[in-house]
Design a protein around this motif. Structure first.
Motif, PDB file in Angstrom:
ATOM      1  N   GLN A  67       0.808  -1.219   0.000  1.00  0.00           N
ATOM      2  CA  GLN A  67       0.000   0.000   0.000  1.00  0.00           C
ATOM      3  C   GLN A  67       0.842   1.270   0.000  1.00  0.00           C
ATOM      4  N   PHE A  76      -0.709   4.921  -1.303  1.00  0.00           N
ATOM      5  CA  PHE A  76      -1.398   5.096  -2.579  1.00  0.00           C
ATOM      6  C   PHE A  76      -2.826   5.581  -2.333  1.00  0.00           C
ATOM      7  N   PHE A 114      -1.282  -0.765  -8.305  1.00  0.00           N
ATOM      8  CA  PHE A 114      -1.502   0.504  -7.601  1.00  0.00           C
ATOM      9  C   PHE A 114      -0.678   1.609  -8.261  1.00  0.00           C
ATOM     10  N   ASP A 118      -5.676   2.621 -11.012  1.00  0.00           N
ATOM     11  CA  ASP A 118      -6.465   2.822  -9.795  1.00  0.00           C
ATOM     12  C   ASP A 118      -7.971   2.788 -10.045  1.00  0.00           C
TER      13      ASP A 118
END
Length: 135
Positions: A67, A76, A114, A118
């Motif tokens: 993340q 992110f 990511f 998105d």
């Protein structure tokens, strides 16, 4: 005498946690450039505000590395979007499972995309959490 069906295999949660690259709260704070005397508290507060995915391993707050945008020292944006969408029935552990398993839309785990796809990840997650309706 042990039960007949006793096994030494780790449970599902332990196997999933072992498959993730996890940071402890202090490492996460350092990566995000957060200066605090209480990294556990800081990360738990971010998790309560749906700002980060946090898991508990051996009583410690741990954060999945996927993340973090390592280039820009931040989380992110898609993580916050997903956390805002999910219902209470989807735990952080289940969310991590979904994010780290190959998805048909991407040909890889959504977490690997990511920062690149998105909107498509959020759309796929919306389909995943949509209730099944029969009739």
């Amino acid at each position: 005498m042990p039960p007949e069906n006793f096994t030494d295999k780790p449970n599902v949660e332990a196997r999933l946690l072992a498959s993730l690259n996890l940071l402890d709260a202090a490492e996460a704070c350092a990566l995000l450039r957060i200066e605090t005397d209480d990294p556990e508290g800081a990360m738990q507060a971010m998790a309560r505000e749906d700002g980060v995915i946090a898991l508990v391993q051996h009583g410690r707050t741990m954060l999945p590395l996927f993340q973090f945008d390592l280039t820009n020292s931040r989380i992110f944006d898609v993580v916050r979007a997903i956390l805002k969408l999910r219902s209470a029935r989807i735990s952080n552990l289940r969310l991590c499972y979904w994010l780290t398993r190959v998805h048909v839309d991407f040909g890889c785990a959504p977490a690997q995309r990511f920062g690149h796809e998105d909107a498509a990840i959020v759309a796929a997650f919306r389909r995943y959490i949509e209730p099944v309706r029969h009739g």
